[in-house]
Design a protein around this motif. Structure first.
Motif, PDB file in Angstrom:
ATOM      1  N   ASP A 172       0.270  10.101   9.945  1.00  0.00           N
ATOM      2  CA  ASP A 172       0.176  10.944   8.746  1.00  0.00           C
ATOM      3  C   ASP A 172      -1.287  11.207   8.384  1.00  0.00           C
ATOM      4  N   LEU A 173      -2.137  11.245   9.406  1.00  0.00           N
ATOM      5  CA  LEU A 173      -3.565  11.495   9.197  1.00  0.00           C
ATOM      6  C   LEU A 173      -3.998  12.751   9.941  1.00  0.00           C
ATOM      7  N   ILE A 174      -4.944  13.450   9.352  1.00  0.00           N
ATOM      8  CA  ILE A 174      -5.669  14.519  10.030  1.00  0.00           C
ATOM      9  C   ILE A 174      -7.067  13.985  10.305  1.00  0.00           C
ATOM     10  N   LEU A 175      -7.475  13.991  11.567  1.00  0.00           N
ATOM     11  CA  LEU A 175      -8.755  13.414  11.961  1.00  0.00           C
ATOM     12  C   LEU A 175      -9.870  14.447  11.862  1.00  0.00           C
ATOM     13  N   GLU A 176     -10.964  14.073  11.237  1.00  0.00           N
ATOM     14  CA  GLU A 176     -12.168  14.898  11.273  1.00  0.00           C
ATOM     15  C   GLU A 176     -12.612  15.017  12.730  1.00  0.00           C
ATOM     16  N   LYS A 177     -13.198  16.127  13.101  1.00  0.00           N
ATOM     17  CA  LYS A 177     -13.413  16.464  14.512  1.00  0.00           C
ATOM     18  C   LYS A 177     -14.330  15.504  15.264  1.00  0.00           C
ATOM     19  N   HIS A 178     -15.096  14.666  14.559  1.00  0.00           N
ATOM     20  CA  HIS A 178     -15.970  13.692  15.220  1.00  0.00           C
ATOM     21  C   HIS A 178     -15.370  12.283  15.228  1.00  0.00           C
ATOM     22  N   PHE A 179     -14.104  12.154  14.860  1.00  0.00           N
ATOM     23  CA  PHE A 179     -13.502  10.838  14.645  1.00  0.00           C
ATOM     24  C   PHE A 179     -13.626   9.928  15.872  1.00  0.00           C
ATOM     25  N   ILE A 180     -13.180  10.394  17.025  1.00  0.00           N
ATOM     26  CA  ILE A 180     -13.231   9.564  18.231  1.00  0.00           C
ATOM     27  C   ILE A 180     -14.675   9.301  18.642  1.00  0.00           C
ATOM     28  N   SER A 224     -12.069   3.935   6.470  1.00  0.00           N
ATOM     29  CA  SER A 224     -11.408   4.305   5.226  1.00  0.00           C
ATOM     30  C   SER A 224     -10.685   5.625   5.422  1.00  0.00           C
ATOM     31  N   ARG A 225     -10.234   6.225   4.344  1.00  0.00           N
ATOM     32  CA  ARG A 225      -9.504   7.485   4.416  1.00  0.00           C
ATOM     33  C   ARG A 225      -9.762   8.299   3.163  1.00  0.00           C
ATOM     34  N   VAL A 226      -9.595   9.591   3.299  1.00  0.00           N
ATOM     35  CA  VAL A 226      -9.644  10.503   2.167  1.00  0.00           C
ATOM     36  C   VAL A 226      -8.207  10.844   1.800  1.00  0.00           C
ATOM     37  N   ILE A 227      -7.871  10.693   0.551  1.00  0.00           N
ATOM     38  CA  ILE A 227      -6.505  10.949   0.090  1.00  0.00           C
ATOM     39  C   ILE A 227      -6.344  12.422  -0.287  1.00  0.00           C
ATOM     40  N   MET A 228      -5.311  13.063   0.244  1.00  0.00           N
ATOM     41  CA  MET A 228      -4.963  14.417  -0.163  1.00  0.00           C
ATOM     42  C   MET A 228      -3.778  14.363  -1.126  1.00  0.00           C
ATOM     43  N   ASN A 229      -3.780  15.226  -2.130  1.00  0.00           N
ATOM     44  CA  ASN A 229      -2.666  15.220  -3.059  1.00  0.00           C
ATOM     45  C   ASN A 229      -1.450  15.925  -2.456  1.00  0.00           C
ATOM     46  N   GLU A 230      -0.355  15.893  -3.171  1.00  0.00           N
ATOM     47  CA  GLU A 230       0.901  16.429  -2.647  1.00  0.00           C
ATOM     48  C   GLU A 230       0.822  17.933  -2.404  1.00  0.00           C
ATOM     49  N   GLU A 231       0.197  18.643  -3.309  1.00  0.00           N
ATOM     50  CA  GLU A 231       0.121  20.100  -3.178  1.00  0.00           C
ATOM     51  C   GLU A 231      -0.650  20.518  -1.925  1.00  0.00           C
ATOM     52  N   LEU A 232      -1.815  19.926  -1.706  1.00  0.00           N
ATOM     53  CA  LEU A 232      -2.612  20.260  -0.526  1.00  0.00           C
ATOM     54  C   LEU A 232      -1.882  19.857   0.748  1.00  0.00           C
ATOM     55  N   ILE A 250      -9.805  21.431   6.701  1.00  0.00           N
ATOM     56  CA  ILE A 250     -10.116  20.721   5.459  1.00  0.00           C
ATOM     57  C   ILE A 250     -11.623  20.565   5.353  1.00  0.00           C
ATOM     58  N   SER A 251     -12.151  20.775   4.178  1.00  0.00           N
ATOM     59  CA  SER A 251     -13.555  20.482   3.902  1.00  0.00           C
ATOM     60  C   SER A 251     -13.617  19.680   2.611  1.00  0.00           C
ATOM     61  N   LEU A 252     -14.777  19.112   2.323  1.00  0.00           N
ATOM     62  CA  LEU A 252     -14.914  18.326   1.099  1.00  0.00           C
ATOM     63  C   LEU A 252     -14.802  19.185  -0.148  1.00  0.00           C
ATOM     64  N   ALA A 253     -14.853  20.514   0.050  1.00  0.00           N
ATOM     65  CA  ALA A 253     -14.675  21.435  -1.075  1.00  0.00           C
ATOM     66  C   ALA A 253     -13.216  21.813  -1.284  1.00  0.00           C
ATOM     67  N   ILE A 268     -13.958   9.688   9.953  1.00  0.00           N
ATOM     68  CA  ILE A 268     -13.285  10.125   8.723  1.00  0.00           C
ATOM     69  C   ILE A 268     -11.887  10.634   9.024  1.00  0.00           C
ATOM     70  N   VAL A 269     -10.940  10.258   8.174  1.00  0.00           N
ATOM     71  CA  VAL A 269      -9.566  10.743   8.280  1.00  0.00           C
ATOM     72  C   VAL A 269      -9.085  11.207   6.907  1.00  0.00           C
ATOM     73  N   PHE A 270      -8.153  12.158   6.940  1.00  0.00           N
ATOM     74  CA  PHE A 270      -7.545  12.701   5.726  1.00  0.00           C
ATOM     75  C   PHE A 270      -6.073  12.342   5.722  1.00  0.00           C
ATOM     76  N   HIS A 271      -5.650  11.668   4.654  1.00  0.00           N
ATOM     77  CA  HIS A 271      -4.291  11.132   4.578  1.00  0.00           C
ATOM     78  C   HIS A 271      -3.352  12.134   3.914  1.00  0.00           C
ATOM     79  N   ILE A 272      -2.286  12.475   4.639  1.00  0.00           N
ATOM     80  CA  ILE A 272      -1.275  13.399   4.123  1.00  0.00           C
ATOM     81  C   ILE A 272      -0.401  12.660   3.115  1.00  0.00           C
ATOM     82  N   TYR A 273      -0.210  13.273   1.963  1.00  0.00           N
ATOM     83  CA  TYR A 273       0.523  12.614   0.872  1.00  0.00           C
ATOM     84  C   TYR A 273       1.971  12.313   1.258  1.00  0.00           C
TER      85      TYR A 273
END
Length: 268
Positions: free
Chosen positions: A99-107, A123-131, A143-146, A228-233
């Motif tokens: 349930d993660l989206i990996l930033e392109k430099h993760f590996i 660690s991980r970046v949490i995404m809310n349900e809507e996103l 995904i970007s930090l913006a 960096i990884v982004f966690h899907i809600y």
């Protein structure tokens, strides 16, 4: 002095009955700047939809994509991770959840950060349900930090030159581990017999294996500003068995255990 060679990487992806999220995860793996050498899906009893998705990806995946499945017997994450570890053929194992989206430099970041006689937690970046729903609907991983809908943006800041300076961050706190973003040397996992399958239900299996590694002389390191990884809600999983798992972990701590009886040895 020459720099140690970059390790070969087996990427283990844990999943259970959420092919929509796994699809985004696999898309993000394909788009890595540095690919893993193989990807192993550790499937804890998913239905046929996950199998169909993986077979579709296997037709054109850029590296070997291996599906390790077990029958659904409740939450058996330790068991399926052990089965996946035994299928891994590379020196270094990077472990994530599906349930993660990996930033392109993760590996690339994990390979650069790797160091003998240590294991790593990120660690991980949490995404809310809507996103999260928006990305699943659109089949996109941009995904970007913006991006609107990120909860803890600071975890998404990537400054690799700072990562080594932060490796001792909360080193003594065994609860500061994220099983969804960890990395180990395969030989170290064999040394402690992998995950303890006495742990069933959600929680503490990652902390407990961390304790046994530390008791074995393997240092815990934290990777910040990299990998960096982004966690899907999703709604939180039940914690019904956490008290039992806490007791098992406490026993490992008090007895300074380095080995579990029911682990990788069952499958080797």
């Amino acid at each position: 002095m020459s720099k140690p060679a970059s390790p070969s990487v087996s990427l283990i992806v844990s999943t259970y009955n959420w092919p929509e999220a796994l699809n985004l995860c696999l898309l993000s793996i394909i788009q890595q700047k540095v690919l893993p050498d193989e990807v192993i899906i550790a499937d804890d009893g998913s239905a046929i939809e996950t199998k169909i998705l993986i077979e579709k990806y296997q037709e054109s995946f850029p590296v070997p994509l291996i599906h390790v499945w077990q029958e659904d017997d409740g939450f058996q994450l330790s068991r399926i991770r052990n089965k996946a570890i035994t299928k891994a053929s590379k020196d270094y194992i990077v472990q994530i959840d599906g349930d993660l989206i990996l930033e392109k430099h993760f590996i690339k970041d994990h390979k650069v950060f790797s160091k003998k006689d240590s294991f790593v937690s990120g660690s991980r970046v949490i995404m809310n349900e809507e996103l999260s729903k928006k990305l699943i609907r659109s089949n996109k991983i941009n995904i970007s930090l913006a991006s609107k809908g990120l909860v803890n943006v600071f975890n998404g800041v990537r400054i690799p030159m700072l990562s080594r300076r932060m490796e001792n961050y909360r080193q003594e706190d065994i609860y500061y581990l994220r099983g969804c973003n960890m990395a180990f040397w395969r030989n170290d996992l064999l040394k402690v017999n992998g995950y303890n399958e006495a742990f069933t239900g959600w929680g503490r299996e990652d902390n407990e294996i961390g304790l046994r590694l530390i008791h074995s002389g393997i240092r815990k390191r934290i990777i910040k500003f990299s990998a960096i990884v982004f966690h899907i809600y999703h709604p939180e999983k039940t914690r019904a068995g956490l008290n039992i798992n806490d007791q098992l972990m406490q026993n490992t701590a008090e007895e300074k255990l380095t080995y579990c009886e029911k682990g990788l040895n069952q499958y080797l």
